[in-house]
Design a protein around this motif. Structure first.
Motif, PDB file in Angstrom:
ATOM      1  N   LEU A   1     -20.173  -5.577 -16.442  1.00  0.00           N
ATOM      2  CA  LEU A   1     -21.040  -4.500 -15.635  1.00  0.00           C
ATOM      3  C   LEU A   1     -21.348  -5.827 -14.371  1.00  0.00           C
ATOM      4  O   LEU A   1     -20.588  -4.711 -13.317  1.00  0.00           O
ATOM      5  CB  LEU A   1     -22.316  -4.068 -15.997  1.00  0.00           C
ATOM      6  CG  LEU A   1     -22.715  -3.064 -16.826  1.00  0.00           C
ATOM      7  CD1 LEU A   1     -23.633  -3.046 -17.723  1.00  0.00           C
ATOM      8  CD2 LEU A   1     -22.049  -1.888 -16.382  1.00  0.00           C
ATOM      9  N   SER A   2     -21.102  -6.640 -14.648  1.00  0.00           N
ATOM     10  CA  SER A   2     -21.408  -7.906 -13.427  1.00  0.00           C
ATOM     11  C   SER A   2     -19.969  -7.809 -12.778  1.00  0.00           C
ATOM     12  O   SER A   2     -20.212  -8.424 -11.380  1.00  0.00           O
ATOM     13  CB  SER A   2     -21.984  -9.079 -14.125  1.00  0.00           C
ATOM     14  OG  SER A   2     -21.584  -9.803 -12.944  1.00  0.00           O
ATOM     15  N   ALA A   3     -18.952  -7.406 -13.656  1.00  0.00           N
ATOM     16  CA  ALA A   3     -17.417  -7.625 -12.955  1.00  0.00           C
ATOM     17  C   ALA A   3     -17.334  -6.449 -12.019  1.00  0.00           C
ATOM     18  O   ALA A   3     -16.829  -7.074 -11.184  1.00  0.00           O
ATOM     19  CB  ALA A   3     -16.197  -7.876 -13.983  1.00  0.00           C
ATOM     20  N   ILE A   4     -17.968  -5.747 -11.904  1.00  0.00           N
ATOM     21  CA  ILE A   4     -17.429  -4.158 -10.981  1.00  0.00           C
ATOM     22  C   ILE A   4     -19.050  -3.694  -9.575  1.00  0.00           C
ATOM     23  O   ILE A   4     -19.496  -2.833  -9.770  1.00  0.00           O
ATOM     24  CB  ILE A   4     -17.312  -2.788 -11.658  1.00  0.00           C
ATOM     25  CG1 ILE A   4     -18.681  -2.499 -12.947  1.00  0.00           C
ATOM     26  CG2 ILE A   4     -16.198  -3.158 -12.939  1.00  0.00           C
ATOM     27  CD1 ILE A   4     -18.569  -1.110 -13.818  1.00  0.00           C
ATOM     28  N   GLN A   5     -19.627  -5.343 -10.471  1.00  0.00           N
ATOM     29  CA  GLN A   5     -20.542  -5.011  -9.255  1.00  0.00           C
ATOM     30  C   GLN A   5     -21.532  -4.631  -9.490  1.00  0.00           C
ATOM     31  O   GLN A   5     -22.587  -3.838  -8.615  1.00  0.00           O
ATOM     32  CB  GLN A   5     -20.187  -4.910  -8.145  1.00  0.00           C
ATOM     33  CG  GLN A   5     -19.532  -5.637  -7.218  1.00  0.00           C
ATOM     34  CD  GLN A   5     -20.404  -7.256  -7.051  1.00  0.00           C
ATOM     35  OE1 GLN A   5     -20.649  -7.085  -6.302  1.00  0.00           O
ATOM     36  NE2 GLN A   5     -19.464  -8.470  -7.884  1.00  0.00           N
ATOM     37  N   GLU A   6     -21.757  -3.793 -11.138  1.00  0.00           N
ATOM     38  CA  GLU A   6     -22.977  -2.906 -10.700  1.00  0.00           C
ATOM     39  C   GLU A   6     -23.987  -3.599 -11.974  1.00  0.00           C
ATOM     40  O   GLU A   6     -24.734  -4.011 -12.987  1.00  0.00           O
ATOM     41  CB  GLU A   6     -22.723  -1.982 -12.783  1.00  0.00           C
ATOM     42  CG  GLU A   6     -22.521  -1.093 -12.626  1.00  0.00           C
ATOM     43  CD  GLU A   6     -23.010   0.353 -11.937  1.00  0.00           C
ATOM     44  OE1 GLU A   6     -23.587   0.569 -12.141  1.00  0.00           O
ATOM     45  OE2 GLU A   6     -21.665   1.397 -10.841  1.00  0.00           O
ATOM     46  N   ASN A   7     -24.732  -4.912 -10.935  1.00  0.00           N
ATOM     47  CA  ASN A   7     -25.614  -5.847 -11.090  1.00  0.00           C
ATOM     48  C   ASN A   7     -27.249  -5.196 -11.983  1.00  0.00           C
ATOM     49  O   ASN A   7     -27.429  -5.551 -12.878  1.00  0.00           O
ATOM     50  CB  ASN A   7     -26.248  -6.425 -10.010  1.00  0.00           C
ATOM     51  CG  ASN A   7     -24.701  -7.404  -9.903  1.00  0.00           C
ATOM     52  OD1 ASN A   7     -23.893  -7.921 -10.266  1.00  0.00           O
ATOM     53  ND2 ASN A   7     -24.624  -7.405  -8.298  1.00  0.00           N
ATOM     54  N   GLU A   8     -27.388  -4.303 -12.057  1.00  0.00           N
ATOM     55  CA  GLU A   8     -28.655  -4.187 -12.235  1.00  0.00           C
ATOM     56  C   GLU A   8     -28.644  -3.010 -13.495  1.00  0.00           C
ATOM     57  O   GLU A   8     -29.609  -4.244 -13.923  1.00  0.00           O
ATOM     58  CB  GLU A   8     -29.775  -2.941 -11.230  1.00  0.00           C
ATOM     59  CG  GLU A   8     -29.804  -3.629  -9.846  1.00  0.00           C
ATOM     60  CD  GLU A   8     -30.856  -4.544  -9.505  1.00  0.00           C
ATOM     61  OE1 GLU A   8     -31.322  -4.471 -10.337  1.00  0.00           O
ATOM     62  OE2 GLU A   8     -30.452  -5.323  -8.967  1.00  0.00           O
TER      63      GLU A   8
END
Length: 217
Positions: A45-52
């Motif tokens: 998720l972090s890799a695709i900028q889905e940070n929350e």
């Protein structure tokens, strides 16, 4: 036979992110108490900028295993990107306390303190990162900056001189060497450093101003 977690990691490495997400989801459904699965999904998720959403998965991993060092590192990275440097420092410290003895963790902790305007707090962590990976020019440069910002100019010069030995085109290192030599009351040496910065990057405005101001003295 490979398990779904391993297959998910392989899919992620190949850039097959939807397949990786599907495999991690299935793995979590089958093993809902395995913190590693939540960390891996958080990384995806972090890799695709889905940070929350990534933060939720890292938090769940830390809930399941309070010693899951990489869960804290993952959270620290996201808070750093969000420019919440106090929280990123807290998470990177936790990661190190829980056993993540890795140059990147020390570097990111040091950078969190640098970005928060606390170079003296940053210096020992950047030093450790440099000791653990002596070829990491950027870590050494930041260590040099932290020393210069703490007015330890002699020690800063030593580090920055090593940086330009490793990368002679590092204009920012040449420039900061010039600044350190100015504070050491050596304008002749400072001018030489500023000129080398301009040679490495002809558009380096700070170095150009440094050359001008020394020549006008």
């Amino acid at each position: 036979m490979k398990d779904k977690n391993q297959l998910g990691i392989e899919a992620m490495q190949k850039g097959q992110l939807e397949e990786a997400a599907k495999l991690f989801t299935e793995a979590i459904e089958e093993n809902p108490n395995d913190p590693v699965l939540y960390i891996n999904f958080g990384n995806l998720l972090s890799a695709i900028q889905e940070n929350e959403n990534a933060l939720k998965f890292y938090s769940k991993a830390a809930e399941l295993d309070e010693n899951a060092a990489t869960a804290y590192y993952g959270q620290g990275t996201i808070y750093y990107e969000k420019e919440n440097y106090a929280e990123s420092a807290r998470q990177f410290q936790k990661a190190i306390q829980k056993g993540l003895d890795h140059a990147d963790a020390f570097y990111m902790l040091g950078m969190s303190f640098m970005q928060a305007g606390s170079p003296k707090l940053a210096a020992p962590y950047l030093q450790r990162a440099t000791e653990m990976n002596e070829e990491d020019t950027e870590a050494r440069f930041q260590f040099g900056l932290s020393l210069a910002s703490s007015e330890s100019y002699k020690e800063a010069i030593e580090q920055l001189e090593t940086v330009v030995l490793q990368d002679e085109e590092h204009a920012d290192a040449w420039y900061n060497l010039g600044v350190c030599f100015l504070y050491q009351n050596d304008p002749e040496k400072a001018l030489e450093m500023f000129e080398k910065a301009v040679s490495a990057d002809p558009g380096h405005l700070l170095a150009l101003n440094g050359v001008k101001s020394v020549k006008e003295q």
